[in-house]
Design a protein around this motif. Sequence first.
Motif, PDB file in Angstrom:
ATOM      1  N   VAL A  84       0.825  -1.194   0.000  1.00 19.94           N
ATOM      2  CA  VAL A  84       0.000   0.000   0.000  1.00 19.94           C
ATOM      3  C   VAL A  84       0.869   1.257   0.000  1.00 19.94           C
ATOM      4  CG1 VAL A  84      -2.019  -1.069   1.041  1.00 19.94           C
ATOM      5  CG2 VAL A  84      -0.282  -0.073   2.510  1.00 19.94           C
ATOM      6  N   GLN A  85       2.106   1.106  -0.362  1.00 25.42           N
ATOM      7  CA  GLN A  85       3.050   2.231  -0.360  1.00 25.42           C
ATOM      8  C   GLN A  85       2.525   3.430  -1.150  1.00 25.42           C
ATOM      9  OE1 GLN A  85       5.602   2.042   1.504  1.00 25.42           O
ATOM     10  NE2 GLN A  85       6.981   3.654   0.879  1.00 25.42           N
ATOM     11  N   ASP A  86       2.094   3.203  -2.380  1.00 26.98           N
ATOM     12  CA  ASP A  86       1.580   4.311  -3.189  1.00 26.98           C
ATOM     13  C   ASP A  86       0.302   4.886  -2.595  1.00 26.98           C
ATOM     14  OD1 ASP A  86       3.654   4.211  -5.018  1.00 26.98           O
ATOM     15  OD2 ASP A  86       2.598   2.836  -6.352  1.00 26.98           O
ATOM     16  N   LEU A  87      -0.521   4.031  -2.022  1.00 28.17           N
ATOM     17  CA  LEU A  87      -1.743   4.519  -1.395  1.00 28.17           C
ATOM     18  C   LEU A  87      -1.427   5.387  -0.185  1.00 28.17           C
ATOM     19  CD1 LEU A  87      -3.975   1.311  -1.595  1.00 28.17           C
ATOM     20  CD2 LEU A  87      -4.067   3.326  -3.060  1.00 28.17           C
ATOM     21  N   CYS A  88      -0.400   5.015   0.569  1.00 26.06           N
ATOM     22  CA  CYS A  88      -0.012   5.799   1.747  1.00 26.06           C
ATOM     23  C   CYS A  88       0.547   7.154   1.343  1.00 26.06           C
ATOM     24  CB  CYS A  88       1.015   5.039   2.576  1.00 26.06           C
ATOM     25  SG  CYS A  88       0.335   3.581   3.366  1.00 26.06           S
ATOM     26  N   GLY A  89       1.412   7.170   0.354  1.00 24.57           N
ATOM     27  CA  GLY A  89       1.956   8.443  -0.137  1.00 24.57           C
ATOM     28  C   GLY A  89       0.844   9.332  -0.658  1.00 24.57           C
ATOM     29  N   PHE A  90      -0.067   8.747  -1.372  1.00 23.11           N
ATOM     30  CA  PHE A  90      -1.204   9.498  -1.892  1.00 23.11           C
ATOM     31  C   PHE A  90      -2.047  10.055  -0.747  1.00 23.11           C
ATOM     32  CE2 PHE A  90      -5.687   9.617  -3.063  1.00 23.11           C
ATOM     33  CZ  PHE A  90      -5.636  10.575  -4.061  1.00 23.11           C
ATOM     34  N   ALA A  91      -2.293   9.241   0.272  1.00 24.00           N
ATOM     35  CA  ALA A  91      -3.109   9.672   1.414  1.00 24.00           C
ATOM     36  C   ALA A  91      -2.465  10.851   2.136  1.00 24.00           C
ATOM     37  CB  ALA A  91      -3.315   8.507   2.382  1.00 24.00           C
ATOM     38  N   ARG A  92      -1.165  10.802   2.340  1.00 26.55           N
ATOM     39  CA  ARG A  92      -0.471  11.914   3.013  1.00 26.55           C
ATOM     40  C   ARG A  92      -0.550  13.187   2.185  1.00 26.55           C
ATOM     41  NH1 ARG A  92       3.133   7.749   4.236  1.00 26.55           N
ATOM     42  NH2 ARG A  92       4.483   8.354   2.512  1.00 26.55           N
ATOM     43  N   GLU A  93      -0.540  13.053   0.886  1.00 28.57           N
ATOM     44  CA  GLU A  93      -0.556  14.208  -0.009  1.00 28.57           C
ATOM     45  C   GLU A  93      -1.964  14.788  -0.211  1.00 28.57           C
ATOM     46  OE1 GLU A  93       2.183  15.155  -3.905  1.00 28.57           O
ATOM     47  OE2 GLU A  93       1.275  13.176  -3.778  1.00 28.57           O
ATOM     48  N   ASN A  94      -2.999  14.004   0.098  1.00 26.94           N
ATOM     49  CA  ASN A  94      -4.383  14.402  -0.185  1.00 26.94           C
ATOM     50  C   ASN A  94      -5.312  14.142   1.005  1.00 26.94           C
ATOM     51  OD1 ASN A  94      -4.394  15.015  -3.287  1.00 26.94           O
ATOM     52  ND2 ASN A  94      -3.130  13.180  -3.000  1.00 26.94           N
ATOM     53  N   PRO A  95      -5.052  14.754   2.156  1.00 24.37           N
ATOM     54  CA  PRO A  95      -5.876  14.462   3.342  1.00 24.37           C
ATOM     55  C   PRO A  95      -7.351  14.843   3.168  1.00 24.37           C
ATOM     56  CG  PRO A  95      -4.412  16.325   3.762  1.00 24.37           C
ATOM     57  CD  PRO A  95      -3.997  15.723   2.445  1.00 24.37           C
ATOM     58  N   LYS A  96      -7.645  15.914   2.457  1.00 25.77           N
ATOM     59  CA  LYS A  96      -9.055  16.303   2.272  1.00 25.77           C
ATOM     60  C   LYS A  96      -9.794  15.290   1.402  1.00 25.77           C
ATOM     61  CE  LYS A  96      -8.448  21.230   2.964  1.00 25.77           C
ATOM     62  NZ  LYS A  96      -8.477  22.558   2.345  1.00 25.77           N
ATOM     63  N   PHE A  97      -9.139  14.805   0.366  1.00 28.07           N
ATOM     64  CA  PHE A  97      -9.740  13.798  -0.507  1.00 28.07           C
ATOM     65  C   PHE A  97      -9.988  12.507   0.279  1.00 28.07           C
ATOM     66  CE2 PHE A  97      -9.372  10.358  -3.693  1.00 28.07           C
ATOM     67  CZ  PHE A  97     -10.394  10.722  -4.546  1.00 28.07           C
ATOM     68  N   MET A  98      -9.023  12.136   1.122  1.00 30.06           N
ATOM     69  CA  MET A  98      -9.178  10.929   1.941  1.00 30.06           C
ATOM     70  C   MET A  98     -10.345  11.097   2.918  1.00 30.06           C
ATOM     71  SD  MET A  98      -6.958   8.885   0.676  1.00 30.06           S
ATOM     72  CE  MET A  98      -6.995   7.530   1.843  1.00 30.06           C
ATOM     73  N   ALA A  99     -10.463  12.277   3.534  1.00 31.99           N
ATOM     74  CA  ALA A  99     -11.560  12.528   4.477  1.00 31.99           C
ATOM     75  C   ALA A  99     -12.913  12.482   3.764  1.00 31.99           C
ATOM     76  CB  ALA A  99     -11.355  13.874   5.167  1.00 31.99           C
ATOM     77  N   LEU A 100     -12.990  13.068   2.590  1.00 33.91           N
ATOM     78  CA  LEU A 100     -14.236  13.046   1.823  1.00 33.91           C
ATOM     79  C   LEU A 100     -14.592  11.614   1.415  1.00 33.91           C
ATOM     80  CD1 LEU A 100     -16.550  14.538   0.420  1.00 33.91           C
ATOM     81  CD2 LEU A 100     -15.030  14.854  -1.552  1.00 33.91           C
TER      82      LEU A 100
END
Length: 182
Positions: free
Chosen positions: A127-143
């Motif tokens: 999930v490495q890419d998913l984790c990097g993406f999540a850190r970079e896009n916290p609002k998108f993850m929250a939505l």
Amino acid sequence: MAYQPVFPLALQPAASALLGAMTASALAPAQQGFRVTVQGESLSAPARLYCSPSELRALIEQAAGDSRTLALCLGTRHWDGHVREECLRRLISTDRPWVAPFFVQLLGEYVIEIVEVIAEAVRLATVQDLCGFARENPKFMALTRQRATSYWDCYFRRRFGSLQTYPAIAVLNAIDVMARSQ
């Protein structure tokens, strides 16, 4: 609002060609979907693509390399859930960081069969890419989490007695835990 395509610099030529071909076969114009950041570059995707499933499949088969991967990503935005799932299944083992937002977006949608495909893949893959993406896009993850919670509450509460057992939330929780630990 009409879809405004934005892709990382390396993908722009492939994206322009694919979107031009998809637009030519569109049954309806695409509307703006999500816009995120992937490794410091912007990426946007349509809310849904309204092109013929057979024409989309032909475009995917004619493409190669990153163009094919991008066509599959765009296929996850197709109006037909079966086509979205088909494209997702072909993307599961892809290690391109710009694929991550297409996976995450599907976690916030209502088709449980697609959510379950992602949940199984996350158990099997990094999930490495998913984790990097999540850190970079916290609002998108929250939505995405809010949408997944809403779908659980509306449609899947009986099947998954606890929110934490709903596959989309379980995946989002796993991504959050791993993203915080890195």
